[in-house]
Structure formats: C-alpha cells, structure tokens
Motif scaffolding. Structure first.
Motif, PDB file in Angstrom:
ATOM      1  N   GLU A  50      55.187  40.374  50.154  1.00 11.63           N
ATOM      2  CA  GLU A  50      53.733  40.407  50.390  1.00 11.63           C
ATOM      3  C   GLU A  50      53.092  39.172  49.760  1.00 11.63           C
ATOM      4  N   ASP A  51      51.883  38.868  50.183  1.00 11.87           N
ATOM      5  CA  ASP A  51      51.132  37.774  49.584  1.00 11.87           C
ATOM      6  C   ASP A  51      50.257  38.326  48.463  1.00 11.87           C
ATOM      7  N   PHE A  52      49.802  37.398  47.611  1.00 12.03           N
ATOM      8  CA  PHE A  52      48.813  37.815  46.632  1.00 12.03           C
ATOM      9  C   PHE A  52      47.552  38.197  47.391  1.00 12.03           C
ATOM     10  N   TYR A  53      46.920  39.260  46.991  1.00 15.89           N
ATOM     11  CA  TYR A  53      45.804  39.859  47.685  1.00 15.89           C
ATOM     12  C   TYR A  53      44.521  39.458  46.984  1.00 15.89           C
ATOM     13  N   ARG A  54      43.636  38.814  47.685  1.00 12.16           N
ATOM     14  CA  ARG A  54      42.395  38.341  47.066  1.00 12.16           C
ATOM     15  C   ARG A  54      41.213  39.148  47.574  1.00 12.16           C
ATOM     16  N   VAL A  55      40.817  40.079  46.772  1.00  6.36           N
ATOM     17  CA  VAL A  55      39.662  40.916  47.092  1.00  6.36           C
ATOM     18  C   VAL A  55      38.809  41.018  45.843  1.00  6.36           C
ATOM     19  N   GLU A  56      37.686  41.664  45.978  1.00  7.33           N
ATOM     20  CA  GLU A  56      36.827  41.886  44.815  1.00  7.33           C
ATOM     21  C   GLU A  56      37.579  42.738  43.808  1.00  7.33           C
ATOM     22  N   ASN A  57      37.558  42.304  42.587  1.00  9.00           N
ATOM     23  CA  ASN A  57      38.274  43.022  41.545  1.00  9.00           C
ATOM     24  C   ASN A  57      37.498  44.278  41.169  1.00  9.00           C
ATOM     25  N   PRO A  58      38.150  45.427  41.122  1.00 10.36           N
ATOM     26  CA  PRO A  58      37.442  46.663  40.790  1.00 10.36           C
ATOM     27  C   PRO A  58      37.123  46.816  39.300  1.00 10.36           C
ATOM     28  N   PHE A  59      37.667  45.920  38.478  1.00  7.07           N
ATOM     29  CA  PHE A  59      37.436  46.041  37.035  1.00  7.07           C
ATOM     30  C   PHE A  59      36.238  45.189  36.633  1.00  7.07           C
ATOM     31  N   SER A  60      35.275  45.807  35.991  1.00  7.51           N
ATOM     32  CA  SER A  60      34.024  45.136  35.644  1.00  7.51           C
ATOM     33  C   SER A  60      34.208  44.005  34.640  1.00  7.51           C
ATOM     34  N   ASP A  61      35.313  43.995  33.909  1.00  9.54           N
ATOM     35  CA  ASP A  61      35.508  42.978  32.869  1.00  9.54           C
ATOM     36  C   ASP A  61      36.492  41.881  33.271  1.00  9.54           C
ATOM     37  N   VAL A  62      36.822  41.766  34.570  1.00  7.88           N
ATOM     38  CA  VAL A  62      37.709  40.700  35.046  1.00  7.88           C
ATOM     39  C   VAL A  62      36.918  39.826  36.026  1.00  7.88           C
ATOM     40  N   PRO A  63      36.486  38.647  35.579  1.00  6.86           N
ATOM     41  CA  PRO A  63      35.729  37.771  36.464  1.00  6.86           C
ATOM     42  C   PRO A  63      36.574  37.325  37.673  1.00  6.86           C
ATOM     43  N   LYS A  64      35.909  37.079  38.782  1.00  5.59           N
ATOM     44  CA  LYS A  64      36.574  36.690  40.026  1.00  5.59           C
ATOM     45  C   LYS A  64      37.447  35.448  39.849  1.00  5.59           C
ATOM     46  N   GLU A  94      44.391  53.681  35.471  1.00  4.54           N
ATOM     47  CA  GLU A  94      44.520  54.963  34.784  1.00  4.54           C
ATOM     48  C   GLU A  94      44.528  54.862  33.268  1.00  4.54           C
ATOM     49  N   ASP A  95      44.627  53.634  32.727  1.00  4.53           N
ATOM     50  CA  ASP A  95      44.733  53.517  31.277  1.00  4.53           C
ATOM     51  C   ASP A  95      43.415  53.786  30.556  1.00  4.53           C
ATOM     52  N   TYR A  96      42.280  53.416  31.176  1.00  4.55           N
ATOM     53  CA  TYR A  96      41.004  53.575  30.481  1.00  4.55           C
ATOM     54  C   TYR A  96      39.992  54.415  31.239  1.00  4.55           C
ATOM     55  N   ASN A  97      40.124  54.541  32.532  1.00  4.65           N
ATOM     56  CA  ASN A  97      39.235  55.375  33.343  1.00  4.65           C
ATOM     57  C   ASN A  97      37.757  55.064  33.165  1.00  4.65           C
ATOM     58  N   ASP A  98      37.433  53.802  32.891  1.00  4.78           N
ATOM     59  CA  ASP A  98      36.027  53.432  32.745  1.00  4.78           C
ATOM     60  C   ASP A  98      35.696  52.134  33.476  1.00  4.78           C
ATOM     61  N   SER A  99      36.497  51.793  34.489  1.00  3.37           N
ATOM     62  CA  SER A  99      36.314  50.583  35.305  1.00  3.37           C
ATOM     63  C   SER A  99      36.545  49.290  34.538  1.00  3.37           C
ATOM     64  N   THR A 100      37.246  49.372  33.397  1.00  3.11           N
ATOM     65  CA  THR A 100      37.600  48.154  32.675  1.00  3.11           C
ATOM     66  C   THR A 100      39.118  47.991  32.663  1.00  3.11           C
ATOM     67  N   HIS A 119      38.987  34.454  37.070  1.00  2.00           N
ATOM     68  CA  HIS A 119      39.895  34.570  35.931  1.00  2.00           C
ATOM     69  C   HIS A 119      41.322  34.235  36.366  1.00  2.00           C
ATOM     70  N   TRP A 120      42.123  33.647  35.480  1.00  2.11           N
ATOM     71  CA  TRP A 120      43.484  33.221  35.818  1.00  2.11           C
ATOM     72  C   TRP A 120      44.386  34.379  36.242  1.00  2.11           C
ATOM     73  N   ALA A 121      44.088  35.584  35.864  1.00  2.00           N
ATOM     74  CA  ALA A 121      44.921  36.735  36.240  1.00  2.00           C
ATOM     75  C   ALA A 121      44.292  37.591  37.342  1.00  2.00           C
ATOM     76  N   ALA A 122      43.131  37.209  37.839  1.00  2.00           N
ATOM     77  CA  ALA A 122      42.398  38.046  38.798  1.00  2.00           C
ATOM     78  C   ALA A 122      43.205  38.323  40.068  1.00  2.00           C
ATOM     79  N   ASP A 123      43.836  37.308  40.643  1.00  2.00           N
ATOM     80  CA  ASP A 123      44.597  37.535  41.875  1.00  2.00           C
ATOM     81  C   ASP A 123      45.771  38.480  41.633  1.00  2.00           C
ATOM     82  N   ALA A 124      46.415  38.355  40.489  1.00  2.00           N
ATOM     83  CA  ALA A 124      47.523  39.258  40.160  1.00  2.00           C
ATOM     84  C   ALA A 124      47.014  40.692  40.033  1.00  2.00           C
TER      85      ALA A 124
END
Length: 161
Positions: free
Chosen positions: A63-77, A97-103, A79-84
């Motif tokens: 598969e290719d790296f998937y570039r969509v809006e990140n669902p986590f509020s604390d990961v800027p578009k 599932e680790d924090y259940n608060d969108s972060t 960011h070096w890890a955003a695509d991953a």
C-alpha cells in the motif's frame, strides 16, 4: 518516510542489537534522526514507533502512505510523522485506543503495553497470528530504541519469512 542511516552511527558489531538495527536499516524500516543517528539508548517515542510500524505495514502490503486529515488533535498536518500516523489510522492499525481523547501524544515514550497493542493491531490487519505476549511486569515500562529494534526485527522476520 525512511532514510538511510549513516554507518558511523550504527552500533558496534559486538552490540547485542547490531543485527536487529542493521537488518531494519537495510530494509527501510528503521527511521534515523535527521542527523543520521539512531540513538539506540534513547527511549523510543510514539512518533518513532508510528513511522517504523507504518514502514513495516507499507512494505508488507504494498500500500502507499495515506495522506488524509489526521484525526489526532495534537499532530499537525506538516509533522514529520503525520503521514505514517494517518496511514496507520486509514488501514486500521492505529485505533486511537491508548488515550481515547483524540490525542496521539507522539513525544511521549512508548510503553511495552502500547507497543504490544499496536503490533497486535498490525498482525490483525495483515492477517497474521500475533505472537505478542502480555508481560504485566513491563506493561508501563518505556523501551529504548535498541529494544524497539529488537522487537520490530522479530516482527519483520515473522512478516517476511
């Protein structure tokens, strides 16, 4: 997302994690820092792990790296890890599932338990039986990048054997 690691920063050949680090580097899974270093004794962050696990996923599935809006509020578009991270979310490996608060809390050190959860999700999505064992003694203990490399190299061997 991967980069070539400068051989000057690989561990000595006698180091216990040498084979793990060099195999993952040779196969594009390990993600060195911008200066080419691995910093194996440093604790791994959730960002580090996201990039390495996404590299495993993409290599295994094609598969290719998937570039969509990140669902986590604390990961800027940008960011070096955003695509991953968005790749892992898009394909169901990262479920938030680790924090259940969108972060995502990417700068936090990842614990053995969090890594186990993520790798179990990876195995489930790819359709491979998980061999990850619960280890309550280490559940909340962070891992070094060397320990992470050793774990991910075992995962690599399962996925590509």
């Amino acid at each position: 997302v991967t980069a070539t690691m400068d051989n000057n920063y690989l561990p000595e050949e006698s180091h216990w994690a040498y084979d793990d680090v060099t195999n993952l580097a040779a196969n594009g899974i390990i993600s060195p820092y911008e200066d080419g270093t691995f910093m194996g004794n440093k604790n791994a962050t959730r960002y580090d792990v996201a990039v390495m696990v996404a590299n495993l996923y993409v290599k295994k599935t094609g598969e290719d790296f998937y570039r969509v809006e990140n669902p986590f509020s604390d990961v800027p578009k940008n960011h070096w890890a955003a695509d991953a991270i968005t790749t892992l979310v898009a394909y169901g490996v990262e479920k938030g599932e680790d924090y259940n608060d969108s972060t995502f809390r990417g700068n936090r050190e990842i614990t053995h338990g969090e890594l186990r959860n993520l790798l179990n999700n990876l195995f489930e999505v790819i359709g491979v039986e998980s061999r990850m064992k619960d280890n309550k003694d280490n559940e909340d203990k962070p891992l070094t990048r060397y320990e992470l490399a050793a774990t991910l190299n075992r995962v690599y061997e399962v996925l590509f054997s």
